[in-house]
Design an enzyme around this catalytic site. Sequence first.
Site, short mmCIF file in Angstrom:
data_model
loop_
_atom_site.label_atom_id
_atom_site.label_comp_id
_atom_site.label_asym_id
_atom_site.label_seq_id
_atom_site.Cartn_x
_atom_site.Cartn_y
_atom_site.Cartn_z
N ASN A 209 0.79 -1.22 0.01
CA ASN A 209 -0.05 0.02 0.09
C ASN A 209 0.82 1.23 0.00
O ASN A 209 2.16 1.06 -0.05
CB ASN A 209 -1.02 0.00 1.31
CG ASN A 209 0.05 -0.08 2.59
OD1 ASN A 209 0.62 0.81 2.67
ND2 ASN A 209 -0.12 -1.39 3.10
N PHE A 323 -4.63 3.29 14.49
CA PHE A 323 -4.89 4.20 13.49
C PHE A 323 -6.17 3.69 12.30
O PHE A 323 -6.10 2.57 12.32
CB PHE A 323 -3.81 4.52 12.60
CG PHE A 323 -2.91 5.80 12.91
CD1 PHE A 323 -2.32 5.34 14.04
CD2 PHE A 323 -2.77 6.83 12.52
CE1 PHE A 323 -1.31 6.70 14.56
CE2 PHE A 323 -1.91 7.83 12.67
CZ PHE A 323 -1.22 7.62 14.10
#
Length: 399
Positions: A209, A323
Site C-alpha cells: 500500500n 490508526f
Amino acid sequence: MLQGKWITLGVSGGIAAYKAADLASKLTAQGAAVHVILTAAAARFVGPVTFAGVTGHFVHQDMFANSPDCAIPHIDLASRADLLVIAPATANVLAKLAAGLADDLLSATALAATCPVLVCPAMNAAMYQHPAVQKNLQVLESYGYHILEPASGRMACGTVGKGRLPETSVILEKIYQLLTPQGNLSGLKVLVTAGGTREPIDPVRYISNRSSGKMGYALARAAAQRGARVTLVTTPTALEPPPGVEVVRVETAQQMLEAVMAVYDRVEVVIKAAAVADYRPARMAEQKIKKSDAMLVLELVKNPDILGQLGQHKRPGVTLVGFAAETADLLQNAADKLRRKNLDLIVANDVTVPGAGFGSDTNVVKLLYADGSVKDVPRLDKLELAHLIWDEVLRLRGK
Ligand code: PMT
C-alpha cells in the site's frame, strides 16, 4: 519545534565550521532565534555575513564590540539562551572550557551560561584520541555539559577515523532532546509500528500500500525525544530511523505479528501506525510468474489482525492506540475499529483529504476515545501530531 527558543551557537575554528552554517539555517527555519558567536579562527573558515544571512541576526565576534541586540554580549548571550551549542568545538576550545578560561567571547559566554550546554567536538582523529582532549571532555562532562560524540569517516585532512562533526540531523536531534520541555515519557516502554506490509506474490512481486512510514517514524522520534524506550517495528521505507530507537525490520503482516508479539509483554504503550495488509496471496510462487495470454487470478487469504489480537490479550496498564485510514464514513468506521480492537484511542485519517494520510509530511485527523468522545485536529506536521498523540496517551494514563 523550536518556536520561541533562543539558541546561542558558538562556532570555533575547524574546517567543520562550514557545516555550522547549515545547522544555524535549519535551527532558524524551525523557529529558533539563533545568535552566533564566531571565534577569530572560525571567521577564517566562514565569514560572519553567511551566519547573519541564514539567521537574520547580528553575528558576535568581539567581547567589546557594540552589538545591536546585546548590551553586554557575553552575559546576554549566556543568560538569554535556552541552549548554548558549540559546534564545531576544536581541541583548543575544549581546553579553554575545561580550564575555565574567559579570554574571548565564546569562552566567557560559556562560563556565564546557566542553560544546558551542548558541545560537539570535531577535529583530526589523532587529536581527538589524545589523552589531553579526552581528559578535557571528561572534565566538561563533570561540569554537566552534554557532549555529542564525533562521527567516524574520512576527514578533510585525508585521514579516516573518529573526529567528524556529526550530520546536522544528528545535532538537531540532540538539540530537540535538550529543548523539549516534556521529558515526560521518561522510561516509558513503547512499541510503534510503521510502514506498509509487503505480501509476496512471487520472488519479485508483492502486494502493498502507499504507506511511507512517515507517521510511524514521527511517533517513534517524538517518543524518543521525550525519553521513552522505543521499539520501532517497521517495514522497508526510505526513512532514516530516529536515533536511540530499537529498530526491528519486517516485511509481511505475519512477520509484523511475530515481532510485535515478541515485545508486547514488556511494553506499556502500543501505537500501530502501520498499514497492514488485510489479505495476502494464498501461496507465494517459488519462481517468477511468467506472462501468458490467460487471465491470472490471485487467491487471497486473510492476514491476522495484529491490533485485534493485542486488544484481545490486553493487560491492565497497557494503552493501545490504533490508526484508521478511511476513504468514507470516517467517524463510523473508526469508532467500529476502536470497539472491535478494544483500543483506548484511535487516530482516524480520511486519506482522501489533501495533506492527510499516506506519504505527506502532514496529517489531518480526528481522535476517537473509548469513552465515545471525539477531538478534531487541524492539519499538523506529522512530528507535531505525534507529540500531540503522546500528550493524549499521557492524559489517558493519568499523567
Ligand atoms: O506511513 P505514512 O505515509 O505516513 O501514512 C500514514 C498512514 C496513513 C499509514 C497512517 O496515518 C495510518 O492511517 N495508518 C493505519 C493504516 C491502516 O492500516 O488502517 P486500517 O484502518 O486498515 O487498520 C486499523 C488499525 O489496525 C491500524 O492501526 C492497523 O495498524 C491495524 N491493523 C490492521 C490490519 C491488520 N491485519 N492488523 C492490524 O494490526
